[in-house]
Structures are given as structure tokens and as C-alpha cells.
Design a protein around this motif. Sequence first.
Motif, PDB file in Angstrom:
ATOM      1  N   ASP A 189      41.427  40.370  39.212  1.00 46.50           N
ATOM      2  CA  ASP A 189      41.283  41.130  37.965  1.00 46.50           C
ATOM      3  C   ASP A 189      42.367  42.195  37.943  1.00 46.50           C
ATOM      4  O   ASP A 189      42.358  43.133  38.747  1.00 46.50           O
ATOM      5  CB  ASP A 189      39.892  41.760  37.901  1.00 46.50           C
ATOM      6  CG  ASP A 189      39.672  42.529  36.602  1.00 46.50           C
ATOM      7  OD1 ASP A 189      40.135  42.044  35.558  1.00 46.50           O
ATOM      8  OD2 ASP A 189      39.049  43.603  36.647  1.00 46.50           O
ATOM      9  N   ALA A 190      43.337  42.060  37.033  1.00 43.13           N
ATOM     10  CA  ALA A 190      44.482  42.973  36.981  1.00 43.13           C
ATOM     11  C   ALA A 190      44.259  44.065  35.934  1.00 43.13           C
ATOM     12  O   ALA A 190      43.644  43.813  34.891  1.00 43.13           O
ATOM     13  CB  ALA A 190      45.759  42.198  36.663  1.00 43.13           C
ATOM     14  N   PRO A 191      44.751  45.280  36.183  1.00 46.94           N
ATOM     15  CA  PRO A 191      44.611  46.358  35.195  1.00 46.94           C
ATOM     16  C   PRO A 191      45.463  46.107  33.960  1.00 46.94           C
ATOM     17  O   PRO A 191      46.568  45.549  34.049  1.00 46.94           O
ATOM     18  CB  PRO A 191      45.095  47.607  35.952  1.00 46.94           C
ATOM     19  CG  PRO A 191      45.969  47.084  37.037  1.00 46.94           C
ATOM     20  CD  PRO A 191      45.425  45.744  37.407  1.00 46.94           C
ATOM     21  N   GLY A 192      44.965  46.518  32.788  1.00 47.08           N
ATOM     22  CA  GLY A 192      45.701  46.330  31.550  1.00 47.08           C
ATOM     23  C   GLY A 192      46.478  47.560  31.110  1.00 47.08           C
ATOM     24  O   GLY A 192      47.420  47.450  30.338  1.00 47.08           O
ATOM     25  N   ILE A 222      43.760  46.300  41.398  1.00 50.61           N
ATOM     26  CA  ILE A 222      43.334  44.911  41.301  1.00 50.61           C
ATOM     27  C   ILE A 222      42.041  44.723  42.097  1.00 50.61           C
ATOM     28  O   ILE A 222      41.790  45.438  43.064  1.00 50.61           O
ATOM     29  CB  ILE A 222      44.415  43.932  41.832  1.00 50.61           C
ATOM     30  CG1 ILE A 222      44.755  44.219  43.302  1.00 50.61           C
ATOM     31  CG2 ILE A 222      45.653  43.963  40.969  1.00 50.61           C
ATOM     32  CD1 ILE A 222      45.653  43.171  43.946  1.00 50.61           C
ATOM     33  N   ALA A 223      41.212  43.790  41.671  1.00 48.22           N
ATOM     34  CA  ALA A 223      39.983  43.456  42.383  1.00 48.22           C
ATOM     35  C   ALA A 223      39.930  41.951  42.579  1.00 48.22           C
ATOM     36  O   ALA A 223      40.375  41.195  41.714  1.00 48.22           O
ATOM     37  CB  ALA A 223      38.771  43.934  41.594  1.00 48.22           C
ATOM     38  N   LEU A 224      39.424  41.517  43.721  1.00 47.12           N
ATOM     39  CA  LEU A 224      39.356  40.092  44.029  1.00 47.12           C
ATOM     40  C   LEU A 224      37.901  39.678  44.221  1.00 47.12           C
ATOM     41  O   LEU A 224      37.141  40.356  44.915  1.00 47.12           O
ATOM     42  CB  LEU A 224      40.138  39.752  45.300  1.00 47.12           C
ATOM     43  CG  LEU A 224      41.659  39.706  45.217  1.00 47.12           C
ATOM     44  CD1 LEU A 224      42.239  41.106  45.229  1.00 47.12           C
ATOM     45  CD2 LEU A 224      42.246  38.909  46.374  1.00 47.12           C
ATOM     46  N   ILE A 264      44.776  38.678  33.052  1.00 46.52           N
ATOM     47  CA  ILE A 264      45.712  39.683  32.528  1.00 46.52           C
ATOM     48  C   ILE A 264      45.466  39.899  31.035  1.00 46.52           C
ATOM     49  O   ILE A 264      44.742  39.137  30.399  1.00 46.52           O
ATOM     50  CB  ILE A 264      47.177  39.258  32.771  1.00 46.52           C
ATOM     51  CG1 ILE A 264      47.452  37.885  32.115  1.00 46.52           C
ATOM     52  CG2 ILE A 264      47.482  39.209  34.263  1.00 46.52           C
ATOM     53  CD1 ILE A 264      48.900  37.431  32.233  1.00 46.52           C
ATOM     54  N   GLY A 265      46.111  40.917  30.479  1.00 44.37           N
ATOM     55  CA  GLY A 265      45.979  41.173  29.049  1.00 44.37           C
ATOM     56  C   GLY A 265      46.004  42.660  28.741  1.00 44.37           C
ATOM     57  O   GLY A 265      46.033  43.515  29.633  1.00 44.37           O
TER      58      GLY A 265
END
Length: 334
Positions: A91-94, A75-77, A13-14
Motif C-alpha cells: 500500500d503506497a502513500p498518495g 508503505i505497508a505490506l 497507487i493513486g
Amino acid sequence: MGKEKVHINIVVIGHVDSEKSTTTGHLIYKLGGIDKRVIERFEKEAAEMNKRSFKYAWVLDKLKAERERGITIDIALLKFETTKYYCTVIDAPGHRDFIKNMITGTSQADCAVLIIDSTTGGFEAGISKDGQTREHALLAFTLGVKQMICCCNKMDATTPKYSKARYDEIVKEVSSYLKKVGYNPEKIPFVPISGFEGDNMIERSTNLDWYKGPTLLEALDQINEPKRPSDKPLRLPLQDVYKIGGIGTVPVGRVETGILKPGMVVTFGPSGLTTEVKSVECTMRLFPRLFLVTMSVSMLRTLLSRISSEDSLLLTQKMIQQRRQPTSPPKSSS
């Protein structure tokens, strides 16, 4: 045969443009999860769009819109292994427009990796009142993610490069905020890295010889093993329900407590509809030995994003005592 590694979910995240996807993609590449030829192809394609620095980000950013805009939308895994753990990385969107997707990914995680842009202006934007560094940290804690690793990214772009003073400034300010949120900063490693150059991700970097703490990989191995309440009744909140031709109705969700396995009869709430679980699958391999009992394709296949904690929102468990004909599977509702 050695003991099977424990599985953990890690969400990255971020703030937008802190190079979350680049860092994640580069880490997976360094750990052998991506072939060198694939990265070379991404580099060529990115260069054609004048986005050469996005070659690692494209490991996770696969949507056309994501590549054109240079941001993560969904999101991607992906999976990788450390010395201690078998990891699924989310992987989360910022970007704040896609905060709903970030929440979906973070709700699945055991640990959060907070990527902080260390550049002048980048850090200040993220930690500001409306910054996603603050919002993501707060949401992670609110969603029950109690373990965190902070990465001070883009250390190769600070002024001067790899600046210890800048690192110390970021650690002080972020620690203060995380303490207000509810985290204990003393238990959170702050790792200075360069997601694009690869500094301090797997091996220690000579550019950061003033830093004596763990690398990013070592910090991941220091995560406390999550406790799975498998002795509790089954609860499995449904994330979605799909109808797949030739297979049937496929409920998707994460087992929170208890155990889900083929041959069980489960009840969906609040309707009270009951059906038998014919097979269980995972999106990322995960503990296949638990599910060798029956992998037959039939009217109900349950896909899970994580398997060691089991139970679902109003999915109550009954062990099947005798073979009986299941009722019709639940219909998806909008």
C-alpha cells in the motif's frame, strides 16, 4: 499435494484520498486475511476520532500520524491469496510529500493497481497536471512495472450513483494518458468498484450490472506470471542494513537476478568485502523450502522482500566450494 502458488508483488497507487488503503484493507478482509473482530475494533476506534469510514484503511495505516491525518505516510505490506497467486500487497502513500516512499514500494512490484477517485472533482484533481494519478502511473512505468489494473473507485459516490457515463469518461481520459506513458490500454482492465461498500471486488455487484468485465479479484488472477531470471548471476541491491542485538548485521534488499541461499559466499561492491550467508529470511513467509538448509542465527542474516528472482546491486555470487571462515560483515553506511 497441489502445486505451490506463484508469488507476486502488487503495489496499490493513486491520488491522495482515492481510498487506496480502504480498498486494500477491505479486499484483504473479504479474502479472510483480517478477523471480523479486528475490523469491529477499528470501526469503534475510528468512530471515536470521527473517522468511521477509515475502519478498513486502518488495517494498513498503523502509524499514529497516519490515523490522525487520515493519509498513508509509509508503505505497508500485507499478504493474501487469490485462486492463482500468493500475493504481497504494497500500500503506497498518495500524498506528494511522501513520493519517496511510494517509489520504494513501487520498485518492488510486479503489477500496479491504480486506484482512481471517480467522484466529481476527485478524478479531475488526480488527472490534472500536478495530480498523483498521472505521476504515479508514469513512475510505475519508469520503474519497470509493465502490468497494471485500473480501479474506478468510489462508484457509490458518483452523480448519479454507479454512473456508467462517469465510468466511460474516466476510462477514455485515463486510457489516453496511459498510452502516452507507454502502457497498452487495451491490455489494462478498468474495474468499477466501491472500496468501502465492496462492490465488484470479490463478487459482481447488482449496482454495476452494466459492467461485463472482471471483478478486481478476477483481474488479479489475470496478471501474467512474472519471469524470474534465476539463471543469471546474483544481483541484490541493498535497501538498508540493520544491526540487531544478538543477531548481528542484517542487510535488507530484493533479489533481482540469480539465487541467494545459505552457504553461499557473496561479495559486496564496491568495497569487495566478502562474507558467507548464514541464513535467509523473508518478510512475508515466501518459499520456506528453499531455506531449510540452515536457519541458524549467526553473524549474517539476509532478509529479502521477495525471493524468486535473485542477485543484488554489486552483490556477486560465489558458490562455496569448501567450508571457510567468513570475513567480517559489511558495516552500514549512511
